[in-house]
Design an enzyme around this catalytic site. Structure first.
Site, short mmCIF file in Angstrom:
data_model
loop_
_atom_site.label_atom_id
_atom_site.label_comp_id
_atom_site.label_asym_id
_atom_site.label_seq_id
_atom_site.Cartn_x
_atom_site.Cartn_y
_atom_site.Cartn_z
N ASN A 162 0.83 -1.20 0.00
CA ASN A 162 0.00 0.00 0.00
C ASN A 162 0.87 1.25 0.00
O ASN A 162 1.95 1.29 0.60
CB ASN A 162 -0.97 0.00 1.17
CG ASN A 162 -0.30 -0.06 2.52
OD1 ASN A 162 0.70 -0.77 2.69
ND2 ASN A 162 -0.82 0.67 3.49
N ILE A 163 0.41 2.28 -0.72
CA ILE A 163 1.14 3.53 -0.86
C ILE A 163 0.19 4.68 -0.51
O ILE A 163 -0.77 4.93 -1.24
CB ILE A 163 1.67 3.72 -2.31
CG1 ILE A 163 2.52 2.50 -2.72
CG2 ILE A 163 2.48 4.99 -2.44
CD1 ILE A 163 2.81 2.44 -4.20
N GLU A 164 0.43 5.33 0.61
CA GLU A 164 -0.45 6.40 1.07
C GLU A 164 -0.02 7.76 0.50
O GLU A 164 1.09 7.91 -0.01
CB GLU A 164 -0.49 6.44 2.60
CG GLU A 164 -1.12 5.20 3.20
CD GLU A 164 -1.22 5.25 4.71
OE1 GLU A 164 -1.90 4.39 5.27
OE2 GLU A 164 -0.60 6.16 5.32
N CYS A 173 -3.93 0.89 -2.90
CA CYS A 173 -3.94 -0.32 -2.06
C CYS A 173 -2.91 -1.32 -2.57
O CYS A 173 -2.52 -1.31 -3.74
CB CYS A 173 -5.32 -0.95 -2.08
SG CYS A 173 -6.60 0.06 -1.32
N GLU A 175 -3.27 -4.52 -3.13
CA GLU A 175 -3.80 -5.45 -4.13
C GLU A 175 -3.74 -4.84 -5.53
O GLU A 175 -3.30 -5.49 -6.48
CB GLU A 175 -5.26 -5.82 -3.79
CG GLU A 175 -5.41 -6.55 -2.47
CD GLU A 175 -5.61 -5.61 -1.29
OE1 GLU A 175 -6.15 -6.06 -0.26
OE2 GLU A 175 -5.20 -4.43 -1.39
N CYS A 207 -10.37 -4.24 0.33
CA CYS A 207 -11.48 -3.29 0.38
C CYS A 207 -12.41 -3.53 -0.82
O CYS A 207 -12.10 -4.30 -1.72
CB CYS A 207 -10.95 -1.85 0.38
SG CYS A 207 -10.23 -1.34 -1.21
N CYS A 210 -10.88 -2.84 -4.31
CA CYS A 210 -9.93 -3.86 -4.72
C CYS A 210 -10.63 -5.16 -5.11
O CYS A 210 -10.19 -5.86 -6.02
CB CYS A 210 -8.93 -4.13 -3.60
SG CYS A 210 -7.71 -2.81 -3.41
#
Length: 264
Positions: A162-164, A173, A175, A207, A210
C-alpha cells in the site's frame, strides 16, 4: 397520497396477473405441442420395425424428435419454476437469491480456514511474497502496512504494497499495486492471490474497490489467501508466519458475490 398509493398497488397487481396469464397461455401452448410430438413419436415407433435403409432413416428421425422433446421439456420446467416463483412472490414469500434469474451464479470455490503448515506450496509462496512486499509499504499516516501478491496465468508472481498520500485519495492499495505491476507487463489473467496485514482483532481482507478490481482480471473463481502479519515487535522474527497460524482461504467470488457486471 394514500389513494395514489392504492391505485399504484392495484395497477401493479393487475400487471402481475396479466404477466402470469401470459405465462400460463404460453405453457398451455407448449404442453399441446409436447403432446403432439409424443403422439407423433409413438406413431413412428409403431410404424418402424424393419432394419433396412428406411428403418435407419426412421431411427434418425426418432433421435431428432427425442432431442426436440428434451428441449421442450427443459423449457416447460423453466416455465413451471418461474410460475412457482411468481406465485410465491405474490403470496409474500421470500425467494432465495441463489435462485434469482436476475443475478449471475458463478461456480464458487470452497471457503475455509487452515493452519499455515497445511497450506499448499503455491499458497505459502504467495503469502511469503506478500510479506516481503509489505516491508516496502509507504504508510506514514495510518502506519497500517499491507502486502499483496498475485500469481499470473504464466506462473509468475507480482507483489505490491500500500502507498499512502497526504491527500488520501491518490493513495493505492496493495492489491491494486500488485496487479498493476503485472498488467503493465502484459499479464491480464491471474490464478491466485494473497493479502497480509497486521490487525490484533482479525484478518484484513481487500477493500470493496480492490475486490471489484480483482474480478476484472479473473475468468473463473480464484483462491485468495489471507493471513495475519507478525506484530510490529516481531516483524524481524523467523519464521514470519508460524506453522500453527490460521490462514483464511477465501476466493474472489466469495469476497464480492454480487459484483458490478455488464452481463456480456
Amino acid at each position: 397520497m394514500s389513494e395514489k398509493r392504492k391505485l399504484l398497488q392495484r395497477y401493479m397487481r393487475n400487471l402481475n396477473n396479466l404477466q402470469d396469464e401470459l405465462k400460463r397461455k404460453e405453457l398451455e401452448k407448449k404442453m399441446k405441442e409436447l403432446e403432439m410430438l409424443q403422439a407423433k413419436l409413438a406413431r413412428r415407433q409403431e410404424q418402424s420395425g424393419t432394419k433396412c435403409a428406411g428403418g435407419k432413416i426412421k431411427n434418425l428421425r426418432q433421435k431428432k424428435l427425442r432431442k426436440v422433446l428434451g428441449k421442450y421439456m427443459m423449457t416447460l420446467e423453466g416455465f413451471l419454476c418461474e410460475l412457482a416463483r411468481r406465485e410465491a412472490r405474490l403470496n409474500g414469500d421470500r425467494g432465495r437469491a441463489s435462485e434469482s434469474e436476475n443475478l449471475p451464479h458463478p461456480r464458487m470455490l470452497e471457503e475455509y480456514t487452515v493452519a499455515f503448515c497445511a497450506v499448499g506450496e503455491d499458497g505459502r509462496e504467495l503469502l511469503e511474497a506478500a510479506l516481503l512486499a509489505r516491508r516496502c509499504a509507504y504508510a506514514p499516516y495510518s502506519n497500517f502496512k499491507v502486502g499483496a501478491a498475485f500469481r499470473a496465468k504464466c506462473g509468475r508472481i507480482y507483489a505490491g504494497c500500500n502507498i499512502e498520500n497526504v491527500a488520501f485519495t491518490p493513495g493505492n492499495c496493495a492489491e491494486r499495486c500488485a496487479l498493476a505491476k503485472g498488467i503493465s507487463e502484459g499479464e491480464k489473467k491471474y490464478t491466485a492471490g494473497a493479502v497480509v496485514a497486521y490487525h490484533p482483532d482479525g484478518f484484513t481482507t481487500p477493500c470493496g474497490v480492490c475486490r471489484q478490481f480483482i474480478l476484472e482480471f479473473v475468468q473463473n473463481d480464484i483462491p485468495i489467501y489471507i493471513a495475519k502479519a507478525p506484530p510490529p515487535e516481531q516483524e524481524n522474527c523467523i519464521p514470519s508466519i508460524p506453522d500453527e497460524a490460521e490462514v483464511l482461504v477465501t476466493s474472489a467470488f466469495h469476497l464480492l458475490p454480487h459484483s458490478f457486471t455488464s452481463f456480456e
